[in-house]
Design a protein around this motif. Structure first.
Motif, short mmCIF file in Angstrom:
data_model
loop_
_atom_site.label_atom_id
_atom_site.label_comp_id
_atom_site.label_asym_id
_atom_site.label_seq_id
_atom_site.Cartn_x
_atom_site.Cartn_y
_atom_site.Cartn_z
N MET A 27 0.83 -1.20 0.00
CA MET A 27 0.00 0.00 0.00
C MET A 27 0.86 1.25 0.00
O MET A 27 1.74 1.41 0.84
N THR A 29 -0.02 5.36 -0.30
CA THR A 29 -1.15 6.29 -0.32
C THR A 29 -0.96 7.47 -1.26
O THR A 29 -1.90 8.21 -1.51
N CYS A 42 -2.27 3.21 -3.90
CA CYS A 42 -2.86 2.27 -2.95
C CYS A 42 -2.32 0.86 -3.15
O CYS A 42 -1.13 0.67 -3.09
N CYS A 60 -7.78 3.38 0.62
CA CYS A 60 -7.04 2.36 -0.12
C CYS A 60 -7.62 0.98 0.10
O CYS A 60 -7.78 0.20 -0.85
#
Length: 156
Positions: A27, A29, A42, A60
């Motif tokens: 992940m 952002t 994400c 996400c």
């Protein structure tokens, strides 16, 4: 019909899909360029992403869940008996599709073999998808090995 959720609750296959795909995608952002230069954010989302886009961790996670549901609907359209495929191979196929795209998955040897009832052969064909931008990428080699292993484990 989804195998990831039933009556609004996440199924075992759904939890496995989120954990497996999420771990491989990682992940981030803030939008970045992937190994072939495509804006990504994400958990590997590329659709509609522009450099500079930012999301919260919750956004996400929601995007991943929505994406997996969409890709699941896509693979269900090209697999002749998706509900007869055990959970682990099903999730391995979903992970592959999420990474390479629905069209590529549906035209793949993986899908053809699965549709012919050769799930072991379908699992073995996953490892072919190890290139990005025309070159072998170590991360894809590793991911495909993990998808193959999970796929085969689900056949035992």
């Amino acid at each position: 019909m989804s195998r990831l959720k039933k009556a609004g609750a996440v199924t075992a296959a759904g939890a496995l899909a989120v954990a497996f795909v999420g771990a491989w995608e990682g992940m981030r952002t803030t939008a970045y360029r992937d190994v072939v230069g495509i804006p990504t954010v994400c958990f590997g989302e590329t659709r509609g992403v522009k450099m500079g886009d930012r999301y919260t961790a919750d956004q996400c996670r929601e995007m991943l869940g929505d994406g997996l549901a969409e890709f699941e609907a896509g693979i269900r359209k090209c697999l002749v008996a998706p509900d007869k495929i055990p959970d682990k191979p099903y999730v391995a196929f979903l992970s592959l599709s999420y990474n390479i795209g629905q069209k590529a998955f549906c035209g793949s040897t993986v899908a053809r073999r699965a549709n012919a009832g050769d799930l072991r052969g379908a699992c073995e064909a996953i490892v072919v998808w190890n290139k990005a931008g025309g070159r072998v990428v170590a991360g894809l080699v590793n991911r495909r090995a993990a998808e193959r292993a999970m796929c085969l484990e689900g056949l035992k």
